[in-house]
Design a protein around this motif. Sequence first.
Motif, PDB file in Angstrom:
ATOM      1  N   LEU A   1      -1.027   4.587  -0.783  1.00 13.65           N
ATOM      2  CA  LEU A   1      -2.606   4.248  -0.761  1.00 13.65           C
ATOM      3  C   LEU A   1      -2.568   4.643   0.764  1.00 13.65           C
ATOM      4  O   LEU A   1      -3.775   4.776   1.149  1.00 13.65           O
ATOM      5  CB  LEU A   1      -3.509   2.984  -0.843  1.00 13.65           C
TER       6      LEU A   1
ATOM      7  N   GLN B   1      -0.481  -1.309 -10.844  1.00 16.99           N
ATOM      8  CA  GLN B   1      -2.614  -1.660 -10.045  1.00 16.99           C
ATOM      9  C   GLN B   1      -2.031  -2.937  -9.160  1.00 16.99           C
ATOM     10  O   GLN B   1      -1.028  -3.228  -8.859  1.00 16.99           O
ATOM     11  CB  GLN B   1      -2.671  -2.310 -11.725  1.00 16.99           C
ATOM     12  N   VAL B   2      -3.350  -3.117  -8.706  1.00 19.56           N
ATOM     13  CA  VAL B   2      -3.398  -3.329  -7.236  1.00 19.56           C
ATOM     14  C   VAL B   2      -4.298  -4.818  -7.702  1.00 19.56           C
ATOM     15  O   VAL B   2      -5.671  -4.558  -8.366  1.00 19.56           O
ATOM     16  CB  VAL B   2      -3.271  -2.682  -5.947  1.00 19.56           C
TER      17      VAL B   2
ATOM     18  N   PHE C   1      -6.446  -7.305  -5.307  1.00 15.35           N
ATOM     19  CA  PHE C   1      -6.337  -7.774  -3.431  1.00 15.35           C
ATOM     20  C   PHE C   1      -7.243  -9.029  -2.956  1.00 15.35           C
ATOM     21  O   PHE C   1      -7.872  -9.019  -3.906  1.00 15.35           O
ATOM     22  CB  PHE C   1      -8.071  -6.170  -2.803  1.00 15.35           C
TER      23      PHE C   1
ATOM     24  N   ARG D   1      -1.868  10.557 -10.125  1.00 13.33           N
ATOM     25  CA  ARG D   1      -3.338  10.519 -10.679  1.00 13.33           C
ATOM     26  C   ARG D   1      -2.533   9.379 -12.027  1.00 13.33           C
ATOM     27  O   ARG D   1      -3.184   8.231 -12.394  1.00 13.33           O
ATOM     28  CB  ARG D   1      -4.439  11.177 -10.711  1.00 13.33           C
TER      29      ARG D   1
ATOM     30  N   ARG E   1      -1.037   6.087 -11.824  1.00 15.48           N
ATOM     31  CA  ARG E   1      -1.936   5.124 -11.275  1.00 15.48           C
ATOM     32  C   ARG E   1      -1.517   3.810 -12.643  1.00 15.48           C
ATOM     33  O   ARG E   1      -1.966   3.047 -12.313  1.00 15.48           O
ATOM     34  CB  ARG E   1      -2.628   5.765 -10.370  1.00 15.48           C
TER      35      ARG E   1
ATOM     36  N   ARG F   1       1.231  -1.598  -0.306  1.00 18.63           N
ATOM     37  CA  ARG F   1       0.021   0.201  -0.154  1.00 18.63           C
ATOM     38  C   ARG F   1       0.747   1.241   0.485  1.00 18.63           C
ATOM     39  O   ARG F   1       0.663   2.055  -0.529  1.00 18.63           O
ATOM     40  CB  ARG F   1      -0.840   0.042   1.142  1.00 18.63           C
TER      41      ARG F   1
END
Lengths: 330, 307
Positions: free
Chosen positions: A70, A101-102, A104, A94, A97, A65
């Motif tokens: 984040l 990427q993420v 979860f 931004r 970004r 994170r």
Amino acid sequence: MQAAAEKKVLLKVDHLKQYFPVKTDSLFKPKAYVKAVDDISFHLYEGETLSIVGESGCGKSTTGRAILRLDEPTGGKVFFSGQNILDLNKKEMRKLRGDLQVIFQDPFASLNPRQTIKQILNEAMAIQNVVEKPNRMSRMLELLGYVGLPAEALDRYPHEFSGGQRQRIGIARALAVNPKLIICDEAVSALDVSIQAQILNLLKKLQHQFQLTFLFISHDLSVVRHISDRVMVMYLGKVVEIADKKALFDSPLHPYTQALLSSIPVPNPTLKRERIMLKGDVPSPINPPSGCRFHTRCPFATEKCKAEEPALREMGEKHFVSCHYAEKFR
Amino acid sequence: MMMMFIIRRLMQTIPVVVGVTFVVFFIMQLVPGDPAVLLAGEGASKETIQAIREQLGLNRPLFVQYFDYLMNVFRGDFGVSLKNSQPVLDEILVRLPITMELAFFSIIFTIILGMTAGIISAIKPYSLTDSTVMIIALLGISLPSFWFGLMMMYFFSVKLQILPVAGWDSILHIILPALTLGAGGAAIVARMTRSSMLEVIRQDYIRTARAKGLRERVIIYKHALRNALIPVITVVGLQFGALLGGTVLVESIFAINGLGRMIVDAIRMRDLPMVQGGVLVASLVFVIVNLFVDVLYRFFNKRIELN
């Protein structure tokens, strides 16, 4: 495997710190901090999979994170393609970004329940503007194809899918913006073992197809063994050992890594193996032990371990260990 | 699908409404005081009282009176007032719009103020702003409306003289009663919005939205608020019930001739048909609002099956 010289560093984490203030009982006590990630450095080569393993609370998810900003890191630097992303302002961040990427852990929580799959994918593309509007529909179908979902999925809501399918949607969403690096935060931990294998194989296939780099955060050593090129072991916010997967699994040098590895079940009941049992619990990260953080549970700890913090030393080719006595465990 | 659901829910309201008539009818019997004695006036002879009783059918067994009443209600006949022999329904139809108007403005106030305060609190939890808003909300819940209403009246009407004291003539007359009536609800909605928002903000799909590079404002309104609204809608629906109850007090304080005040006056006069008619209509409104909330709830939450 590429030769070491050709490898390009995509992400370099430099002395990253992430402290969280905790509430104290008294107004007059000094503010206490949870040192979730305490001064760690590592790097990621383009196209590889680096796994971070460790017990709950060792700081592996926090690391992920913090890299994504984040949670804003307390200190350190994070270089992505040579640029320190912690210096970027909101607007620049931004824009970047799209590259990071993420995915979860919980596929039930990571998709907005009130958006259709179409809206989920479309939003991602619209923000980063990676695909022109008229081409988005075909791109969405293409993405669904990559992750093995039918075109009908587009008009449905996340709750209409199974866990494995949702994770595929999460992957499609991450891919939608053409990222370079994907952080998989326990991406398969919530899935059944058979589904885990499918998703892991899908991730591997996509990595190959799109030259993706993965930072794979997991507590499951069998999963890590399956997917990684290199493995990094964390304990109480510190890096304990980093090595190529083979080196780490075949000849771990840190007592903690050895204990972790000895806990993997072996599918052979007749095989006798030495199980290293650790005493006690993980100490609190608010007041971590002095010296080597592992000394309270290490079966080999000495006075030196209590007093002196071990540095990360290179013991073999690209094999780094932070233990005063690593030589002994070879 | 949705139509079937609405029809089924409507059917379910029938036993509820019948139950309400039953409870109100028998509770009124327990209240001390005989309507016939009150109607006959002080010093009336026993014969007069008995005559009034017979005329009104009050000497019949209670259950006969009740079923008689129930059958009439199904025919749309709410009976006549014991006080002035006017049809109860006519009186209700005059009073109901006033109360609905008051309730409507109160609920609008509850929603706007409550949700705004909740969002402000949730964006920066545990900050000074958050604490201040939440303390005000706590006051809003704790202060009784009869006191709060009088204080508002004193401050805005007597001291500042910017709003009328009482009555129901212009839009200005609506402000104070609507604020008084909506304050408690607004506070509850604010707390609910805050906790619901905080819950949603922790979810991974909010992190995902941030990771996508979405603007914070869009994240809050598009992703967080819409999901956080689901429990808030339920609370707003329930608040409407409390609101209808509150009109009884607020209409008395601000001298508004609404349904609530009508019921209070009727209770004082032991005007049984009037009380029953009033309570019946109020509970009908409540039931319909709840039905509406249920429909809205399913509209907002795609996961809830329609059965």
